[in-house]
Design a protein around this motif. Structure first.
Motif, PDB file in Angstrom:
ATOM      1  N   ARG A  93     -57.837  42.616  -8.877  1.00 25.00           N
ATOM      2  CA  ARG A  93     -56.660  41.808  -9.194  1.00 25.00           C
ATOM      3  C   ARG A  93     -57.017  40.322  -9.237  1.00 25.00           C
ATOM      4  NH1 ARG A  93     -52.245  45.342  -8.491  1.00 25.00           N
ATOM      5  NH2 ARG A  93     -52.710  47.127  -7.140  1.00 25.00           N
ATOM      6  N   VAL A  94     -57.812  39.877  -8.283  1.00 23.89           N
ATOM      7  CA  VAL A  94     -58.234  38.477  -8.257  1.00 23.89           C
ATOM      8  C   VAL A  94     -59.088  38.155  -9.476  1.00 23.89           C
ATOM      9  CG1 VAL A  94     -59.621  36.769  -7.012  1.00 23.89           C
ATOM     10  CG2 VAL A  94     -58.091  38.300  -5.751  1.00 23.89           C
ATOM     11  N   LEU A  95     -60.035  39.042  -9.780  1.00 26.00           N
ATOM     12  CA  LEU A  95     -60.920  38.826 -10.930  1.00 26.00           C
ATOM     13  C   LEU A  95     -60.124  38.766 -12.222  1.00 26.00           C
ATOM     14  CD1 LEU A  95     -63.891  38.570 -11.808  1.00 26.00           C
ATOM     15  CD2 LEU A  95     -63.929  41.054 -12.073  1.00 26.00           C
ATOM     16  N   TYR A  96     -59.141  39.631 -12.352  1.00 29.85           N
ATOM     17  CA  TYR A  96     -58.291  39.609 -13.538  1.00 29.85           C
ATOM     18  C   TYR A  96     -57.609  38.250 -13.687  1.00 29.85           C
ATOM     19  CZ  TYR A  96     -54.179  40.288 -16.442  1.00 29.85           C
ATOM     20  OH  TYR A  96     -53.213  40.128 -17.402  1.00 29.85           O
ATOM     21  N   ALA A  97     -57.044  37.748 -12.602  1.00 31.87           N
ATOM     22  CA  ALA A  97     -56.353  36.461 -12.656  1.00 31.87           C
ATOM     23  C   ALA A  97     -57.309  35.347 -13.084  1.00 31.87           C
ATOM     24  CB  ALA A  97     -55.733  36.140 -11.298  1.00 31.87           C
ATOM     25  N   VAL A  98     -58.536  35.389 -12.590  1.00 33.61           N
ATOM     26  CA  VAL A  98     -59.540  34.390 -12.973  1.00 33.61           C
ATOM     27  C   VAL A  98     -59.852  34.492 -14.463  1.00 33.61           C
ATOM     28  CG1 VAL A  98     -61.948  33.689 -12.680  1.00 33.61           C
ATOM     29  CG2 VAL A  98     -60.561  34.244 -10.668  1.00 33.61           C
ATOM     30  N   PHE A  99     -60.035  35.715 -14.943  1.00 35.62           N
ATOM     31  CA  PHE A  99     -60.353  35.915 -16.354  1.00 35.62           C
ATOM     32  C   PHE A  99     -59.237  35.417 -17.267  1.00 35.62           C
ATOM     33  CE2 PHE A  99     -63.442  39.725 -15.646  1.00 35.62           C
ATOM     34  CZ  PHE A  99     -64.456  38.828 -15.357  1.00 35.62           C
ATOM     35  N   VAL A 100     -57.997  35.526 -16.834  1.00 37.14           N
ATOM     36  CA  VAL A 100     -56.874  35.095 -17.670  1.00 37.14           C
ATOM     37  C   VAL A 100     -56.663  33.586 -17.591  1.00 37.14           C
ATOM     38  CG1 VAL A 100     -54.360  35.222 -17.965  1.00 37.14           C
ATOM     39  CG2 VAL A 100     -55.675  37.310 -17.580  1.00 37.14           C
ATOM     40  N   LEU A 101     -56.815  32.998 -16.433  1.00 36.35           N
ATOM     41  CA  LEU A 101     -56.452  31.587 -16.247  1.00 36.35           C
ATOM     42  C   LEU A 101     -57.553  30.607 -16.630  1.00 36.35           C
ATOM     43  CD1 LEU A 101     -54.448  31.905 -12.910  1.00 36.35           C
ATOM     44  CD2 LEU A 101     -53.573  31.799 -15.255  1.00 36.35           C
ATOM     45  N   VAL A 102     -58.823  30.972 -16.454  1.00 46.11           N
ATOM     46  CA  VAL A 102     -59.910  30.057 -16.808  1.00 46.11           C
ATOM     47  C   VAL A 102     -59.856  29.656 -18.281  1.00 46.11           C
ATOM     48  CG1 VAL A 102     -62.428  29.881 -17.087  1.00 46.11           C
ATOM     49  CG2 VAL A 102     -61.461  30.682 -14.927  1.00 46.11           C
ATOM     50  N   PRO A 103     -59.537  30.571 -19.228  1.00 48.39           N
ATOM     51  CA  PRO A 103     -59.429  30.133 -20.621  1.00 48.39           C
ATOM     52  C   PRO A 103     -58.448  28.989 -20.846  1.00 48.39           C
ATOM     53  CG  PRO A 103     -59.569  32.507 -20.552  1.00 48.39           C
ATOM     54  CD  PRO A 103     -59.444  32.042 -19.122  1.00 48.39           C
ATOM     55  N   PHE A 104     -57.426  28.867 -20.001  1.00 50.37           N
ATOM     56  CA  PHE A 104     -56.483  27.765 -20.173  1.00 50.37           C
ATOM     57  C   PHE A 104     -57.060  26.451 -19.642  1.00 50.37           C
ATOM     58  CE2 PHE A 104     -53.880  31.526 -20.557  1.00 50.37           C
ATOM     59  CZ  PHE A 104     -53.101  31.207 -21.654  1.00 50.37           C
ATOM     60  N   VAL A 105     -57.975  26.529 -18.702  1.00 56.90           N
ATOM     61  CA  VAL A 105     -58.715  25.334 -18.297  1.00 56.90           C
ATOM     62  C   VAL A 105     -59.599  24.873 -19.450  1.00 56.90           C
ATOM     63  CG1 VAL A 105     -60.426  24.407 -16.675  1.00 56.90           C
ATOM     64  CG2 VAL A 105     -58.702  26.048 -15.875  1.00 56.90           C
ATOM     65  N   ILE A 106     -60.248  25.833 -20.105  1.00 55.90           N
ATOM     66  CA  ILE A 106     -61.070  25.518 -21.278  1.00 55.90           C
ATOM     67  C   ILE A 106     -60.208  24.933 -22.387  1.00 55.90           C
ATOM     68  CG2 ILE A 106     -62.495  26.533 -23.098  1.00 55.90           C
ATOM     69  CD1 ILE A 106     -63.477  28.573 -21.032  1.00 55.90           C
ATOM     70  N   LEU A 107     -59.017  25.502 -22.592  1.00 53.00           N
ATOM     71  CA  LEU A 107     -58.110  25.005 -23.626  1.00 53.00           C
ATOM     72  C   LEU A 107     -57.705  23.566 -23.345  1.00 53.00           C
ATOM     73  CD1 LEU A 107     -56.464  25.638 -26.173  1.00 53.00           C
ATOM     74  CD2 LEU A 107     -54.624  26.439 -24.669  1.00 53.00           C
ATOM     75  N   ALA A 108     -57.464  23.225 -22.091  1.00 51.99           N
ATOM     76  CA  ALA A 108     -57.111  21.852 -21.740  1.00 51.99           C
ATOM     77  C   ALA A 108     -58.250  20.898 -22.093  1.00 51.99           C
ATOM     78  CB  ALA A 108     -56.778  21.764 -20.254  1.00 51.99           C
ATOM     79  N   MET A 109     -59.492  21.310 -21.844  1.00 51.75           N
ATOM     80  CA  MET A 109     -60.648  20.483 -22.178  1.00 51.75           C
ATOM     81  C   MET A 109     -60.741  20.274 -23.693  1.00 51.75           C
ATOM     82  SD  MET A 109     -63.349  22.385 -19.609  1.00 51.75           S
ATOM     83  CE  MET A 109     -64.762  21.631 -20.423  1.00 51.75           C
ATOM     84  N   ILE A 110     -60.570  21.352 -24.447  1.00 55.28           N
ATOM     85  CA  ILE A 110     -60.646  21.254 -25.905  1.00 55.28           C
ATOM     86  C   ILE A 110     -59.517  20.395 -26.453  1.00 55.28           C
ATOM     87  CG2 ILE A 110     -60.476  22.586 -28.047  1.00 55.28           C
ATOM     88  CD1 ILE A 110     -61.859  24.901 -26.595  1.00 55.28           C
ATOM     89  N   SER A 111     -58.344  20.498 -25.843  1.00 58.49           N
ATOM     90  CA  SER A 111     -57.164  19.799 -26.339  1.00 58.49           C
ATOM     91  C   SER A 111     -57.262  18.284 -26.183  1.00 58.49           C
ATOM     92  CB  SER A 111     -55.907  20.311 -25.634  1.00 58.49           C
ATOM     93  OG  SER A 111     -55.722  21.688 -25.885  1.00 58.49           O
ATOM     94  N   LEU A 112     -58.179  17.824 -25.366  1.00 58.37           N
ATOM     95  CA  LEU A 112     -58.383  16.381 -25.243  1.00 58.37           C
ATOM     96  C   LEU A 112     -58.894  15.790 -26.554  1.00 58.37           C
ATOM     97  CD1 LEU A 112     -60.019  16.207 -21.698  1.00 58.37           C
ATOM     98  CD2 LEU A 112     -57.653  15.659 -22.322  1.00 58.37           C
ATOM     99  N   LEU A 113     -59.588  16.597 -27.341  1.00 61.48           N
ATOM    100  CA  LEU A 113     -60.084  16.158 -28.643  1.00 61.48           C
ATOM    101  C   LEU A 113     -59.286  16.741 -29.802  1.00 61.48           C
ATOM    102  CD1 LEU A 113     -63.960  16.362 -28.096  1.00 61.48           C
ATOM    103  CD2 LEU A 113     -62.529  14.303 -28.156  1.00 61.48           C
ATOM    104  N   TYR A 114     -58.842  17.971 -29.628  1.00 59.71           N
ATOM    105  CA  TYR A 114     -58.081  18.652 -30.684  1.00 59.71           C
ATOM    106  C   TYR A 114     -56.645  18.785 -30.199  1.00 59.71           C
ATOM    107  CZ  TYR A 114     -62.738  19.787 -32.429  1.00 59.71           C
ATOM    108  OH  TYR A 114     -64.035  19.717 -32.892  1.00 59.71           O
ATOM    109  N   THR A 115     -55.821  17.814 -30.580  1.00 61.07           N
ATOM    110  CA  THR A 115     -54.515  17.647 -29.949  1.00 61.07           C
ATOM    111  C   THR A 115     -53.569  18.830 -30.157  1.00 61.07           C
ATOM    112  OG1 THR A 115     -53.814  16.393 -31.904  1.00 61.07           O
ATOM    113  CG2 THR A 115     -54.607  15.138 -30.013  1.00 61.07           C
TER     114      THR A 115
END
Length: 321
Positions: free
Chosen positions: A244-266
């Motif tokens: 259950r913990v691993l699943y939550a990590v797999f789902v939420l980390v992509p949104f951290v990546i999305l935030a990083m990308i969104s700094l350049l791609y608004t």
């Protein structure tokens, strides 16, 4: 009857249906064959192609878009995914694993279709993926990609096939992350522009993690029957709580990546609308107890992966810099 007798796995027969004797079973219908393709898994094949194509558009000259190559990438991904699904149906069926299923029955395990027929269909889709991949190699003149394509098909088969399938030893997530995340995304961009950008690699990691999340919640649902069948998935190895913990990590980390990308791609910030489906999936997986609840989480995760990829691809292709 004692618990030990009740839980003792059934021995496989040396002939006939792998799960043992059954009564008369109606032959598989067209709907059964479509169900065997497991259409709900196809968003996981579409997602990396979307992201890779978005990254290719971002990196190419204005007005240049190799739409034929993009469609061929999509054909490779879809045919490979469907081929994997039928190959799993065949391998789990002849091994007897599906005799313990509590979910929807499979073609081989239910006896609705012969193992040979299911195997042939799996090989047909692997063949179609190979043909589309060969066309991509010819179009891009990158002959070394033949090795990558062959490795993808071999990995797809040995997920549950062969004497020692790695999916039975807790390595399924590794295959999914590498081939339905990194290889599919980076490969889609590369065959279009002969380059893989840093943002494409970040997107590849994100969609790969979401694909792994789908596999984890699926295996979490099946953890008891997999134990009984001797299928040592990652969830069986680490247990329910850590799954259950691993699943939550797999789902939420992509949104951290999305935030990083969104700094350049608004336009990337629009991708956070995907949390409308992703957060309920996380909550259900963390606290749900019944298979039905976990199936709902699986469906929401698959939808989230496709929506995430669509938003990210649009951001990469059309965000003002």
């Amino acid at each position: 009857m004692s618990n030990s007798a009740r839980n003792k796995p059934k021995s496989k027969r040396k002939g006939g249906h792998p799960a043992g004797k059954r009564g008369a079973v109606a032959p598989a219908t067209f709907r059964d064959w479509v169900g065997g393709a497991r259409l709900r898994t196809l968003p996981l094949a579409i997602a990396p192609v979307l992201v890779g194509t978005g990254a290719a558009v971002d990196a190419s000259n204005p007005g240049v878009f190799h739409w034929i190559r993009a469609l061929l990438c999509l054909a490779v991904a879809l045919c490979l995914q469907i081929g994997v699904n039928y190959a799993n149906d065949y391998s789990d069926g002849v091994r007897g694993t599906d005799a313990y299923r509590v979910g929807p029955s499979r073609l081989t395990g239910s006896g609705k279709a012969s193992p040979r027929a299911v195997l042939i269909v799996a090989l047909v889709f692997f063949g179609l993926a190979a043909v589309a991949g060969l066309l991509l190699v010819i179009a891009s003149h990158q002959w070394w990609l033949l090795i990558v394509g062959a490795a993808a098909i071999v990995a797809a088969w040995f997920y549950t096939g062969g004497k020692h399938p790695y999916g039975y030893y807790g390595l399924g997530e590794v295959f999914v992350f590498v081939f339905f995340g990194l290889v599919a995304t980076a490969g889609t961009m590369f065959v279009q522009v002969l380059n893989v950008s840093q943002v494409a690699w970040l997107g590849a990691v994100a969609v790969g993690l979401l694909a792994c999340a789908v596999l984890v919640v699926n295996n979490l649902r099946d953890i008891d029957v997999d134990k009984q069948a001797g299928k040592r998935t990652l969830s069986v190895l680490i247990g329910r709580a850590w799954s259950r913990v691993l699943y939550a990590v797999f789902v939420l980390v992509p949104f951290v990546i999305l935030a990083m990308i969104s700094l350049l791609y608004t336009l990337g910030w629009l991708g956070f609308f995907t949390l409308i489906a992703a957060l309920p999936a996380v909550i259900i997986t963390l606290f749900g107890r019944t298979p039905r609840e976990l199936i709902t989480a699986l469906q929401l995760t698959s939808i989230s992966a496709l929506a995430y990829a669509a938003f990210l691809a649009a951001a990469l292709a059309w965000s003002p810099l």
